[in-house]
Design an enzyme around this catalytic site. Structure first.
Site, PDB file in Angstrom:
ATOM      1  N   ALA A  92       0.830  -1.207   0.000  1.00  0.00           N
ATOM      2  CA  ALA A  92       0.000   0.000   0.000  1.00  0.00           C
ATOM      3  C   ALA A  92       0.864   1.256   0.000  1.00  0.00           C
ATOM      4  O   ALA A  92       0.524   2.254  -0.635  1.00  0.00           O
ATOM      5  CB  ALA A  92      -0.930   0.004   1.211  1.00  0.00           C
ATOM      6  N   GLU A  93       1.968   1.220   0.718  1.00  0.00           N
ATOM      7  CA  GLU A  93       2.834   2.390   0.842  1.00  0.00           C
ATOM      8  C   GLU A  93       3.564   2.707  -0.463  1.00  0.00           C
ATOM      9  O   GLU A  93       3.632   3.861  -0.870  1.00  0.00           O
ATOM     10  CB  GLU A  93       3.869   2.179   1.955  1.00  0.00           C
ATOM     11  CG  GLU A  93       3.324   2.276   3.350  1.00  0.00           C
ATOM     12  CD  GLU A  93       2.984   3.694   3.760  1.00  0.00           C
ATOM     13  OE1 GLU A  93       3.444   4.662   3.138  1.00  0.00           O
ATOM     14  OE2 GLU A  93       2.223   3.831   4.729  1.00  0.00           O
TER      15      GLU A  93
END
Length: 173
Positions: A38-39
């Site tokens: 996600a990052e």
């Protein structure tokens, strides 16, 4: 986001096996690998507007606190192994502080100060209660569900029609 998920999953073939094992070896759930997805989308050179860098998107101050060297010549936030060790320490600390992975992930995204203020104002330490109020930014409100969705997709690729992903070869050293 289907195309992005496919690209991130392909890159994940390079990093997820080793980094997931490193998380487990540090007493953390291997599913936290989806936080890195996600990052950064598993892009070690990823850089955010807030100057966060690497697979785990450390800002300089947090990176240094957790042992990463950052100077004009070297930036260990881009090192998959060293940054995963640092992320493991930070995530373990957040979990110890909050006793809940959802709140720990929200604090990883927004910062501990913002989450602590939200908890105090809302008078609840339940992420789903905090999410209903206006104390967290939309990015953080959507961050935890995004990680959960990535984990569900990642563990059930065939069920969601991701049959032809060509995973990059794993790190080998």
């Amino acid at each position: 986001g289907r195309n992005y998920f496919e690209i991130y999953s392909e890159r994940g073939g390079r990093y997820a096996p080793l980094l997931g094992k490193m998380l487990e070896d540090n007493g953390l759930p291997s599913d936290l690998i989806y936080l890195a997805m996600a990052e950064s989308g598993f892009q070690p050179k990823a850089k955010s507007y807030a100057r966060a860098v690497g697979l785990w998107q450390f800002i300089p101050s947090t990176g240094r606190i957790y042992g990463l060297k950052i100077d004009w010549y070297i930036d260990e936030r881009r090192d998959p192994v060293k940054s995963t060790i640092a992320a493991s320490k930070y995530l373990k600390k957040l979990y110890e502080d909050y006793g809940d992975w959802e709140i720990a992930a929200a604090a990883y995204n927004a910062g501990e100060g913002k989450v602590n203020r939200a908890i105090a104002r809302c008078k609840s330490d339940n992420f789903w209660d905090l999410r209903k109020k206006r104390y967290l930014k939309a990015e953080t409100k959507n961050y935890v569900p995004k990680i959960m969705a990535l984990a569900i997709l990642g563990k059930n690729l065939n069920s969601f029609g991701f049959k032809d992903i060509e995973f990059h070869g794993p790190l080998d050293f």
